[in-house]
Scaffold this motif. Structure first.
Motif, PDB file in Angstrom:
ATOM      1  N   GLU A 207       0.787  -1.074   0.103  1.00 15.57           N
ATOM      2  CA  GLU A 207      -0.045   0.051  -0.097  1.00 15.57           C
ATOM      3  C   GLU A 207       0.947   1.293  -0.102  1.00 15.57           C
ATOM      4  O   GLU A 207       2.112   1.230   0.361  1.00 15.57           O
ATOM      5  N   SER A 208       0.038   2.178  -0.541  1.00 16.30           N
ATOM      6  CA  SER A 208       0.843   3.620  -0.483  1.00 16.30           C
ATOM      7  C   SER A 208      -0.173   4.667  -0.574  1.00 16.30           C
ATOM      8  O   SER A 208      -1.444   4.570  -0.673  1.00 16.30           O
ATOM      9  N   GLY A 209       0.213   6.057  -0.418  1.00 15.12           N
ATOM     10  CA  GLY A 209      -0.653   6.927  -0.492  1.00 15.12           C
ATOM     11  C   GLY A 209      -1.230   7.713   0.706  1.00 15.12           C
ATOM     12  O   GLY A 209      -2.105   8.724   0.616  1.00 15.12           O
ATOM     13  N   GLY A 210      -0.935   7.038   1.887  1.00 14.39           N
ATOM     14  CA  GLY A 210      -1.319   7.617   3.183  1.00 14.39           C
ATOM     15  C   GLY A 210      -0.657   8.942   3.564  1.00 14.39           C
ATOM     16  O   GLY A 210       0.258   9.120   2.943  1.00 14.39           O
TER      17      GLY A 210
ATOM     18  N   LEU B 136      -0.979  12.869   6.349  1.00 11.00           N
ATOM     19  CA  LEU B 136      -1.717  13.692   7.222  1.00 11.00           C
ATOM     20  C   LEU B 136      -2.489  14.701   6.245  1.00 11.00           C
ATOM     21  O   LEU B 136      -2.075  15.433   5.370  1.00 11.00           O
ATOM     22  N   VAL B 137      -3.824  14.858   6.378  1.00 10.59           N
ATOM     23  CA  VAL B 137      -4.745  15.614   5.823  1.00 10.59           C
ATOM     24  C   VAL B 137      -5.435  16.386   6.813  1.00 10.59           C
ATOM     25  O   VAL B 137      -5.927  15.782   8.050  1.00 10.59           O
ATOM     26  N   GLN B 138      -6.241  17.683   6.479  1.00  6.21           N
ATOM     27  CA  GLN B 138      -7.084  18.116   7.205  1.00  6.21           C
ATOM     28  C   GLN B 138      -8.584  17.724   7.382  1.00  6.21           C
ATOM     29  O   GLN B 138      -8.790  16.920   5.917  1.00  6.21           O
ATOM     30  N   THR B 139      -9.347  17.906   7.966  1.00 10.11           N
ATOM     31  CA  THR B 139     -10.862  17.496   7.864  1.00 10.11           C
ATOM     32  C   THR B 139     -11.291  17.874   6.705  1.00 10.11           C
ATOM     33  O   THR B 139     -11.102  19.125   6.167  1.00 10.11           O
ATOM     34  N   GLY B 140     -11.976  17.234   5.674  1.00  8.09           N
ATOM     35  CA  GLY B 140     -12.510  17.520   4.418  1.00  8.09           C
ATOM     36  C   GLY B 140     -11.481  17.200   3.431  1.00  8.09           C
ATOM     37  O   GLY B 140     -11.975  17.320   2.187  1.00  8.09           O
ATOM     38  N   GLY B 141     -10.210  16.897   3.771  1.00  5.44           N
ATOM     39  CA  GLY B 141      -9.507  16.577   2.572  1.00  5.44           C
ATOM     40  C   GLY B 141      -9.598  15.132   1.737  1.00  5.44           C
ATOM     41  O   GLY B 141     -10.570  14.452   2.306  1.00  5.44           O
ATOM     42  N   SER B 142      -8.849  14.886   0.993  1.00  6.79           N
ATOM     43  CA  SER B 142      -8.809  13.828   0.181  1.00  6.79           C
ATOM     44  C   SER B 142      -7.423  13.021   0.140  1.00  6.79           C
ATOM     45  O   SER B 142      -6.219  14.063   0.146  1.00  6.79           O
ATOM     46  N   LEU B 143      -7.334  11.822  -0.255  1.00  5.09           N
ATOM     47  CA  LEU B 143      -6.319  11.124  -0.540  1.00  5.09           C
ATOM     48  C   LEU B 143      -6.852  10.010  -1.514  1.00  5.09           C
ATOM     49  O   LEU B 143      -7.810   9.603  -1.309  1.00  5.09           O
ATOM     50  N   ARG B 144      -5.588   9.536  -2.202  1.00  7.48           N
ATOM     51  CA  ARG B 144      -5.787   8.425  -2.945  1.00  7.48           C
ATOM     52  C   ARG B 144      -4.767   7.344  -2.444  1.00  7.48           C
ATOM     53  O   ARG B 144      -3.537   7.495  -2.880  1.00  7.48           O
ATOM     54  N   LEU B 145      -5.408   6.164  -2.117  1.00  7.41           N
ATOM     55  CA  LEU B 145      -4.471   5.033  -1.611  1.00  7.41           C
ATOM     56  C   LEU B 145      -4.393   4.175  -2.591  1.00  7.41           C
ATOM     57  O   LEU B 145      -5.363   4.006  -3.530  1.00  7.41           O
TER      58      LEU B 145
ATOM     59  N   TYR C  76      -7.432   0.712  -6.078  1.00  7.35           N
ATOM     60  CA  TYR C  76      -7.228   2.108  -5.226  1.00  7.35           C
ATOM     61  C   TYR C  76      -8.332   2.248  -4.530  1.00  7.35           C
ATOM     62  O   TYR C  76      -9.362   1.755  -4.637  1.00  7.35           O
ATOM     63  N   LEU C  77      -8.112   3.330  -3.342  1.00  6.42           N
ATOM     64  CA  LEU C  77      -9.173   3.541  -2.759  1.00  6.42           C
ATOM     65  C   LEU C  77      -9.176   5.125  -2.553  1.00  6.42           C
ATOM     66  O   LEU C  77      -8.050   5.619  -2.065  1.00  6.42           O
ATOM     67  N   GLN C  78     -10.189   6.043  -3.055  1.00  2.00           N
ATOM     68  CA  GLN C  78     -10.321   7.182  -3.185  1.00  2.00           C
ATOM     69  C   GLN C  78     -11.139   7.637  -1.819  1.00  2.00           C
ATOM     70  O   GLN C  78     -12.064   7.240  -1.710  1.00  2.00           O
ATOM     71  N   VAL C  79     -10.191   8.352  -1.145  1.00  2.00           N
ATOM     72  CA  VAL C  79     -10.941   8.832   0.283  1.00  2.00           C
ATOM     73  C   VAL C  79     -11.047  10.259   0.233  1.00  2.00           C
ATOM     74  O   VAL C  79     -10.319  11.123   0.119  1.00  2.00           O
TER      75      VAL C  79
END
Length: 127
Positions: free
Chosen positions: A6-9, A11-20, A80-83
């Motif tokens: 896994e990769s892509g983790g 630190l983000v702020q509330t409301g933000g996005s990441l793609r794992l 992928y997991l788009q969060v």
């Protein structure tokens, strides 16, 4: 044997996005059902999402429906997991997992159905 990384983790702020991302090797990727799970400190492992071998079917935990999207690229052997719309309660180590079973909908939420696991990637959401 299947190896998952896994990769892509981050630190983000509330409301933000990441793609794992979850890169697989060791077996033909389109023969693997893929799942995503997460575990927060002091809490039990929780199912997040799963996707069938061809990507035709997906299944989500109620807590992430409408915010998270699972997908896969069989040509790249990657899931992928788009969060999106992240909340502090989404903070956890996110794991991808794989099995060779046929798709069975909600049954794909059981961790015991998965034979192969990655090492995890940390997602931290600040308030």
């Amino acid at each position: 044997q299947v190896q998952l990384v896994e990769s892509g983790g981050g630190l983000v702020q509330t409301g933000g996005s990441l793609r794992l991302s979850c890169a697989a090797s060791g077996r033909t990727f389109n023969r693997l059902t893929m799942g995503w799970f997460r575990q927060a400190p002091g809490k039990e492992q929780q199912f997040v999402a799963a996707i069938s071998k061809t990507g035709t079917w997906t299944y989500y935990a109620d807590s992430v429906k409408g915010r998270f999207t699972v997908s896969r690229d069989n040509a790249k052997s990657t899931a992928y997991l788009q969060v999106n719309s992240l909340k502090p309660e989404d903070t956890a180590v996110y794991y991808c997992a794989a099995n060779t079973e046929s798709w069975s909908g909600p049954n794909m939420s059981w961790a015991t159905r998965y034979n192969y696991w990655g090492q995890g990637t940390q997602v931290t959401v600040s308030s």
